[in-house]
Motif scaffolding. Sequence first.
Motif, PDB file in Angstrom:
ATOM      1  N   CYS A 202       0.843  -1.217   0.000  1.00  0.00           N
ATOM      2  CA  CYS A 202       0.000   0.000   0.000  1.00  0.00           C
ATOM      3  C   CYS A 202       0.866   1.249   0.000  1.00  0.00           C
ATOM      4  O   CYS A 202       0.379   2.335   0.310  1.00  0.00           O
ATOM      5  N   ARG A 203       2.144   1.092  -0.351  1.00  0.00           N
ATOM      6  CA  ARG A 203       3.030   2.260  -0.337  1.00  0.00           C
ATOM      7  C   ARG A 203       3.434   2.670  -1.747  1.00  0.00           C
ATOM      8  O   ARG A 203       3.628   1.820  -2.614  1.00  0.00           O
ATOM      9  N   VAL A 204       3.583   3.981  -1.895  1.00  0.00           N
ATOM     10  CA  VAL A 204       4.043   4.533  -3.165  1.00  0.00           C
ATOM     11  C   VAL A 204       5.267   5.389  -2.882  1.00  0.00           C
ATOM     12  O   VAL A 204       5.319   6.101  -1.881  1.00  0.00           O
ATOM     13  N   GLU A 205       6.276   5.271  -3.763  1.00  0.00           N
ATOM     14  CA  GLU A 205       7.471   6.109  -3.608  1.00  0.00           C
ATOM     15  C   GLU A 205       7.502   7.118  -4.744  1.00  0.00           C
ATOM     16  O   GLU A 205       7.283   6.762  -5.905  1.00  0.00           O
ATOM     17  N   ASP A 206       7.754   8.375  -4.418  1.00  0.00           N
ATOM     18  CA  ASP A 206       7.801   9.372  -5.484  1.00  0.00           C
ATOM     19  C   ASP A 206       9.213   9.458  -6.060  1.00  0.00           C
ATOM     20  O   ASP A 206      10.144   8.811  -5.579  1.00  0.00           O
ATOM     21  N   VAL A 207       9.347  10.270  -7.111  1.00  0.00           N
ATOM     22  CA  VAL A 207      10.596  10.309  -7.864  1.00  0.00           C
ATOM     23  C   VAL A 207      11.744  10.939  -7.049  1.00  0.00           C
ATOM     24  O   VAL A 207      12.909  10.745  -7.356  1.00  0.00           O
ATOM     25  N   ASP A 208      11.392  11.638  -5.964  1.00  0.00           N
ATOM     26  CA  ASP A 208      12.429  12.200  -5.092  1.00  0.00           C
ATOM     27  C   ASP A 208      12.767  11.282  -3.914  1.00  0.00           C
ATOM     28  O   ASP A 208      13.538  11.662  -3.032  1.00  0.00           O
ATOM     29  N   GLY A 209      12.151  10.100  -3.874  1.00  0.00           N
ATOM     30  CA  GLY A 209      12.474   9.139  -2.813  1.00  0.00           C
ATOM     31  C   GLY A 209      11.604   9.244  -1.569  1.00  0.00           C
ATOM     32  O   GLY A 209      11.830   8.531  -0.592  1.00  0.00           O
ATOM     33  N   ASN A 210      10.561  10.111  -1.599  1.00  0.00           N
ATOM     34  CA  ASN A 210       9.623  10.157  -0.461  1.00  0.00           C
ATOM     35  C   ASN A 210       8.658   8.981  -0.562  1.00  0.00           C
ATOM     36  O   ASN A 210       8.230   8.622  -1.664  1.00  0.00           O
ATOM     37  N   SER A 211       8.317   8.420   0.592  1.00  0.00           N
ATOM     38  CA  SER A 211       7.427   7.261   0.592  1.00  0.00           C
ATOM     39  C   SER A 211       6.121   7.598   1.317  1.00  0.00           C
ATOM     40  O   SER A 211       6.125   8.338   2.306  1.00  0.00           O
TER      41      SER A 211
END
Length: 435
Positions: A52-61
């Motif tokens: 249920c986790r998504v990581e953005d392109v800057d590495g934030n989760s």
Amino acid sequence: MQQAKSLRLSQSQQLLKRAEAVIPCQTQCFSKGPTQFVKGVSPHYAVRGTGCRVEDVDGNSYIDYMGALGPITLGYNHPKVNEAIRRQLEDGALLSLPHPLEVEVAEKLVACIPCAEMVRFTKTGSEATSAAVRIARAFTGRDLIVQSGYHGWHDWYAVTKPLRNRGIPKVLLDYILPFPYNNADSLQSILERNPGKVAAVMLEPSVLGPPNHGFLERCRKLTYEHGALLIFDEVIMGFRIALGGAQEKFNVVPDLATFGKGMANGMPLSAVMGRAAVMKSCDDIFYSSTFGGEILSLAACKAVIDIYQSEPVIEHLAEVGGKLLRGTRERIRRHGLERYIEIVGFDARSMFLFHAPRPEENLILKSLFHQEVVRRGILCNGYHNMTYAHSEEDIQRTLAVYDEAFEVLKEALDTGTLRERLQGVPMQEVFRPVQ
Ligand SMILES: Cc1ncc(COP(=O)(O)O)c(C=O)c1O
């Protein structure tokens, strides 16, 4: 309560700038576009999803509640679905003849969706609803469609969106008659005013929650009486409130139904299905597409149905979603925000409604909520699309974040500082006026 610290977003922002040069609207779907997030505060690009986790392109989760706008029901990167796709990939994603999975998956859908006696596959919800409309018109020999809800971007329906219907011949407005959800009297009067002309009544059978008592049953009865078909657009609710959608949950069986989003846990697959006599109209209409039988998505769908049938997926979505819904409602009350924030819907899919003291600030209130939760690691754009991967711990973490966010919102409302506290460009309506 301190406002949350800002996120590192440089990669997201650079990509958005590049997109502005080469992609009109910057994205492929309004609901994922920059206007649906707080520009300057929220991420714009994701690179990975796990559970249920998504990581953005800057590495934030983030703990994610968007579920890619609904298709993710089992969780991102589900091992059994991935394995099914990987195995099929070895043999090909598309072949020169139909693959046996077309038959197998159609049989599975016939076995688990009440109205389904025959099935045709396609790729998106919009294609499925358009196909259903064409089938209904061909079967009945009538032209008018009465509708309620959202059914995608194709001309027959999108002509009804006054702020977004440039490029569509307005004459199509003569063929589509909207009626308000839960208002069977209105449906009845439209049918009575157009005797022998209505091909079908298409509706989302459940939107912000269960239908009013007797509403779907009356839709069923009225369509029988007027010789029109009843079509349920189950693109959102199928594989979510029940495997067989609202028709299974509320025990009202339409003539045709459209499914999409949740069918293949993120792979592009949709379907139109229904009574055999009606579906056989496909023999005489133009409904044909190169990618209609694409095999990776069918393999994913088969794996998804197997998981739903062998594991308590629907029960889990309702259980964790119910805890989140009730816990959120309780916190809204505890923070004295009932006048300003509501949470409605189903356990498996709940939704916030924001009511600022001045209605023109509803989106500012929503944006401030989004700002405070996204910076604390929750990706929620006003609704909770629950997945099989959300755990009790995720719910508790989310509720702790909501507690903090609600405190900020309460202070902002009490001091009339909603706008001042928002550190980016507020979200806009999805269907904003075209400039
Ligand atoms: C009820 C409903 N029908 C149809 C559609 C259109 O589906 P798609 O965006 O896959 O074309 C959507 C999309 O959100 C939907 O919610």
